[in-house]
Design an enzyme around this catalytic site. Structure first.
Site, mmCIF file in Angstrom:
data_model
loop_
_atom_site.group_PDB
_atom_site.id
_atom_site.type_symbol
_atom_site.label_atom_id
_atom_site.label_comp_id
_atom_site.label_asym_id
_atom_site.label_seq_id
_atom_site.Cartn_x
_atom_site.Cartn_y
_atom_site.Cartn_z
ATOM 1 N N SER A 253 -8.215 -13.617 2.037
ATOM 2 C CA SER A 253 -7.317 -13.012 1.236
ATOM 3 C C SER A 253 -5.710 -13.200 1.314
ATOM 4 O O SER A 253 -4.993 -12.925 0.647
ATOM 5 C CB SER A 253 -7.652 -11.275 1.239
ATOM 6 O OG SER A 253 -8.730 -11.244 1.166
ATOM 7 N N HIS B 207 -11.084 0.131 -5.973
ATOM 8 C CA HIS B 207 -10.028 0.597 -5.653
ATOM 9 C C HIS B 207 -9.274 1.558 -6.808
ATOM 10 O O HIS B 207 -8.426 2.023 -6.543
ATOM 11 C CB HIS B 207 -9.059 -0.509 -5.486
ATOM 12 C CG HIS B 207 -9.120 -1.198 -4.106
ATOM 13 N ND1 HIS B 207 -10.012 -2.304 -3.934
ATOM 14 C CD2 HIS B 207 -8.736 -1.042 -3.055
ATOM 15 C CE1 HIS B 207 -10.014 -2.885 -2.747
ATOM 16 N NE2 HIS B 207 -9.363 -1.814 -2.168
ATOM 17 N N CYS C 45 -6.967 -5.844 -2.962
ATOM 18 C CA CYS C 45 -8.183 -5.652 -4.162
ATOM 19 C C CYS C 45 -8.654 -7.131 -4.592
ATOM 20 O O CYS C 45 -7.665 -7.679 -4.991
ATOM 21 C CB CYS C 45 -7.503 -4.805 -5.060
ATOM 22 S SG CYS C 45 -8.754 -4.640 -6.356
#
Lengths: 373, 598
Positions: free
Chosen positions: B310, B353, B366
């Protein structure tokens, strides 16, 4: 008895004397250089002692010349007996030096009886040969060998003093040849020699001390043990070779003072000389010895009697053997046998006895025209 | 009488022949081979000894020495003077087998008067014993040697490096011509990089010796010149803190100074103790080290490449904003995943989310949001932006064997796999999975660029080396501001994945990453395997005026927030403790600035 005859002075062998004196002085110079300290420090007294022995030796030489050598022949047996007793005495009273018993001390002076014995032995042998009629036959050969040669040879070997022991043999053989052998004996001699060589070699080999063995091995293959004898040989060759054609110059040699060369002022003195004086100087020195040897042979040829002839021959053989073996060893073409270079190597007893021998040579030459008394 | 004369004549000939023989031999030795023997006699007299130069000291950026030149004792023997009968006793004293002593002393062609090294690193009790019984061991000498001691052992070992004997190609290399025989040279890390400066110039002593090797006088003495000291850019306190935080876990950390590229910390775990090498590593120790399956000799900071996870969303956000495909207000509804064809691309939060904007998408990481960004950008745009941040190529740091990493695009896929690019792969790339591979040092450089306004500096190990600008990332300051604010939120806002990095001492911004270990040969294997994931955390601090940017990677560490963020926090705190001290000292700062102007 002491007569300084005019004729004696007229016929005196000045050439032999001056050649020997020049060699001896070169010797002292070389000892001085070889033993000089590297930096500051006391100069070892070797050269002074050698000079004192030279003076003593020259006096002895003149005394020797002034006597008629014939007397020595007459007393030869007694001399021989005394000499042999001294050789035995060495075993009883000696102090061992360098792993060998060679020295006897008389008060402050130590001397090596073996040095004088060589001379006595030559006198004895010459006297014996001069009274033997005709060529040597088997019986007389064995008699000479066992009566005169064998005992001292064994005694010297036991000291151990391989150098002198070999000289004793080295003088015996050519003197026998000079006397003349029956042809049959000569042939027999050669055959026995050839057959027994391996056995003799083996016996000799077993009888050798370890250091003597290693010297022989290393002579045959110098790379084996560079620390020990091989080191001596290679350093000696370096010392001689580094002198090149003109030499490094007097007091400019490095191998001796830096202790690369062992026995620099005794057995390897020739190397020190060759390093400083080069090929030219060495050749000159060789020439001086050649003159001495040729002169000795000439003296033998012209001697007035058989005793004198054998005596002159024996002495000349002795000098030649010493000279060739020592220089040969220094140049790496002979095994390292601990024998000195006559008149040059440091050593009082040897110098004295050599000068006595020269005195005999001069005496024989000077009296070549004299008649028997 | 006639035959007598003849015999004497024969003898004369023999004598003359013998004289000729001696003369010839003299000619051979003195004239033909004279030069050779002259040289040998010269060589006899001189012994040339090298005096090793003290090696330069490596300091950390605060002037703390990282290495020491410490002395140790060695036993050598002059075999020519040694009493051979005492070899058994010697073997007992030195605690080494008789055969080994004999083998070392019986080498061919060796002068018996030159000392031979028997044993290195004697203990004090051994030295004391030998010294007290000197006369029992003629020829045995105790020598003092200098060795390198690495004060901090395992800490920073990949960067500091170690010394070793020159290998075969080095000993033939003229660049090492001034290295004395038996000397050690730098073989790794900074020790190797700066070897030429650190080495110094060895001195020389020409000594006149006698045949026993005894010194007569010194002819020439040239003092050695000490090697140059070098101040490395690293901060040892940062290292200490961070390595403690790593514990036994494998991984890597790279910290740089954002405005110069100076490397403040470089950690690769597991590490090794460079002290093993300094006295000559044993074969067994070397094998144990080089064949260890955890690869302690691998410098993971630049020799290992991993999917960025991420953390790559930073690039996605910047690319999206710059290309105008999103604005900070662009909202995406995350329902826990998206379906594309027959495949499902999940968000890490299964429940989703909800509706998120860019800021929340970064803070909460997210996935669905960035699938959308990726879809709008296309892989080739992603590639362009990632490249301007230095991915896919070496960072140019001084250390060798750096890996380049991979940033895929359609052209790359076509060349390598002979296949067209699929949108599903873009989704994977958008969350830093799939083909993307980066090294920790690349991540640190990217983080630095984000922190410093988009400048890509070449990482360097030397303090105050002066920044080398390699390029400028495609990112406007406003874009970077938006991203930095989000990274602040990751750590400091409720719901942020990087909460574990929140510090009382300074304000940290960062991004977590969890790299799944995926084998991606074909479309059927998009699902993550049951491996423990790799954890990433990249951060910078203080947020308002960044002084440090770093990347932390923990192999199989699980989630980035849990495993890597605390390490990053420790490292930052460790560094800023010193950095604030430095700021209190105006002279030092002036020096830094003065250097920069040059």
């Amino acid at each position: 008895m002491l007569r300084i005859d005019r004729r004696l002075i007229k016929n005196f062998d000045w050439i032999t004397l001056s050649v020997v004196m020049v060699i001896a002085l070169i010797g002292i110079m070389t000892i001085y250089s070889a033993t000089r300290p590297l930096i500051e420090g006391e100069h070892p007294q070797f050269y002074i002692r050698q000079a004192l022995w030279l003076i003593l030796g020259v006096i002895a030489l003149f005394l020797m010349v002034s006597f008629d050598y014939i007397w020595l022949g007459r007393f030869s047996l007694y001399l021989y007996i005394v000499g042999t007793i001294l050789l035995i005495a060495v075993f009883i009273f000696s102090k061992a030096g360098m792993g060998a018993q060679r020295w006897l001390s008389l008060g402050p002076i130590s001397f090596q009886p073996s040095e004088f014995f060589k001379l006595i032995y030559i006198i004895m042998l010459s006297q014996h040969l001069s009274i033997t009629k005709g060529p040597i036959n088997t019986i007389s050969l064995f008699r000479v060998f066992f009566l005169i040669v064998f005992l001292p040879f064994i005694l010297l070997l036991k000291q151990p003093n391989l150098g002198t022991a070999l000289i004793i043999l080295a003088i015996f053989v050519p003197l026998m040849l000079a006397k003349g052998l029956h042809k049959k004996i000569a042939i027999l001699f050669v055959i026995i020699g050839l057959i027994s060589l391996p056995f003799l070699g083996n016996i000799l080999w077993e009888g050798l001390r370890d250091y003597q063995k290693s010297r022989l091995i290393v002579f045959l293959e110098p790379g084996v043990d560079p620390t020990g004898i091989g080191y001596h040989i290679s350093q000696s060759k370096i010392t001689v070779g580094s002198g090149k054609f003109l030499g490094k110059g007097y007091l400019r040699g490095t191998q001796g003072p830096f202790r690369f060369l062992p026995e620099k002022h005794t057995d390897f003195i020739f190397a020190v000389f060759a390093e400083e004086w080069g090929f030219l100087g060495s050749l000159l020195l060789l020439f001086l010895y050649l003159v001495l040897i040729r002169r000795g042979l000439d003296t033998a040829k012209n001697a007035r009697d058989d005793f004198g002839r054998f005596l002159a021959l024996g002495i000349t053989f002795m000098f030649s053997t010493y000279f060739f073996v020592n220089v040969g060893m220094t140049l790496g073409i002979m095994p390292v046998v601990g024998i000195p270079l006559p008149f040059m190597s440091y050593g009082g007893t040897a110098l004295l006895s050599n000068l006595l021998a020269v005195g005999l040579l001069i005496s024989i030459r000077t009296r070549r025209f004299e008649l028997f008394h | 009488m006639k035959s007598e004369s003849k015999k004497i004549l024969i003898i004369s000939y023999i004598v003359i022949a013998a004289f000729l023989l001696l003369t010839m031999r003299l000619w051979q030795l003195q004239v033909l081979q004279g030069s050779k023997y002259r040289k040998l006699s010269e060589a006899n007299r001189f012994r040339i000894m090298t005096i090793p130069a003290p090696r330069g000291i490596l300091f950390d950026r605060n002037g703390i020495p990282l290495v020491k030149n410490s002395s140790y004792y060695c036993a050598s023997i002059i075999y020519g003077e040694f009493d051979k009968g005492k070899v058994d006793l010697l073997s007992k004293v030195l605690n080494m087998p008789v055969e080994e002593i004999l083998e070392k002393t019986n080498k061919k062609g060796m002068s018996p008067f030159v000392p031979t090294r028997l044993k290195q690193g004697l203990s004090f009790s051994e030295v004391a014993y030998i010294e007290s019984r000197r006369s029992d061991f003629p020829g045995l000498i105790i020598e003092v040697e200098v060795s390198r001691e690495y004060t901090y052992g395992n800490i920073g070992s990949h960067l500091i490096g170690y010394l070793g004997k020159p290998n075969l190609s080095q000993s033939k290399d003229p660049a090492f011509g001034d290295v004395p025989p038996d000397a050690f040279i730098g073989q790794w890390g900074a020790e190797m990089l700066f070897d030429k400066s650190l080495r110094g110039t060895p001195g020389e002593r020409v000594i006149e010796v006698d045949s026993l090797g005894r010194e007569i006088r010194m002819l020439i003495e040239k003092q050695p010149i000490k090697g140059k000291d070098i101040e490395l850019s690293i901060d040892i306190d940062l290292h200490k803190e961070a390595e403690k935080a790593f514990g036994e876990r494998a991984g890597a950390l790279v910290a740089i100074k954002p405005d110069t590229g100076e490397i403040l910390g470089m950690i690769s775990k597991p590490s090794f103790d460079p002290n093993l090498f300094t006295k000559g590593i044993s074969y067994d120790e070397w094998i144990a080290l080089s064949r260890n399956k955890n690869k302690p000799l691998l410098n993971r900071t630049l020799q290992s490449q991993y999917p960025p996870g991420s953390t790559f969303k930073i690039i996605m956000a910047i690319a999206g904003l710059e290309e105008g495909v999103i604005t900070p207000e662009t909202k995406v509804d995350c329902k826990g995943g998206i379906n594309y064809g027959k495949w499902h691309f999940g968000c890490w939060r299964k429940n989703g989310h909800g509706v998120v904007s860019l800021h929340r998408a970064l803070v909460e990481s997210c996935d669905v949001y960035f699938y959308e960004v990726g879809k709008r950008l296309g892989i080739d745009k992603i590639y362009d932006y990632a490249s301007t941040f230095g991915f896919g190529k070496e960072t140019g740091c001084e250390l060798v064997n750096e890996r380049r990493g991979i940033i895929p695009n359609t052209k790359w896929k076509q060349e390598k796999r002979r296949q067209p690019w699929y949108l599903g792969e873009t989704f994977n790339t958008a969350i830093g999975q799939g083909y993307v591979a980066v090294t920790p040092i690349q991540m640190a450089v990217m983080m630095g660029a984000v922190a410093n306004g988009g400048h890509i500096y070449r990482p360097t190990l030397i303090k105050d080396a002066g920044p080398v600008l390699l390029g400028k990332a495609k990112a406007r300051p406003e874009t970077l501001e938006i991203v930095k604010r989000a990274l602040y939120g990751v750590v400091n806002e409720p719901g942020g994945t990087g909460w574990a990095a929140k510090s009382q001492l300074t304000i940290i911004g960062g991004k977590t990453g969890t790299a799944q270990v995926i084998a991606m040969r074909d479309g059927s294997k998009y699902l993550p395997e049951r491996f423990r994931d790799h954890a990433w955390f990249i951060a910078f601090a203080p947020v308002e005026k960044p002084e440090i940017a770093l990347a932390v990677f923990v192999e199989h560490g699980g989630h980035g927030g849990g495993a890597a963020a605390p390490i990053a926090k420790k490292a930052i705190e460790g560094y800023l403790k010193n950095s604030t001290l430095n700021q209190a000292c105006p002279g030092d700062k002036a020096r830094v600035q003065g250097k920069k102007q040059n």
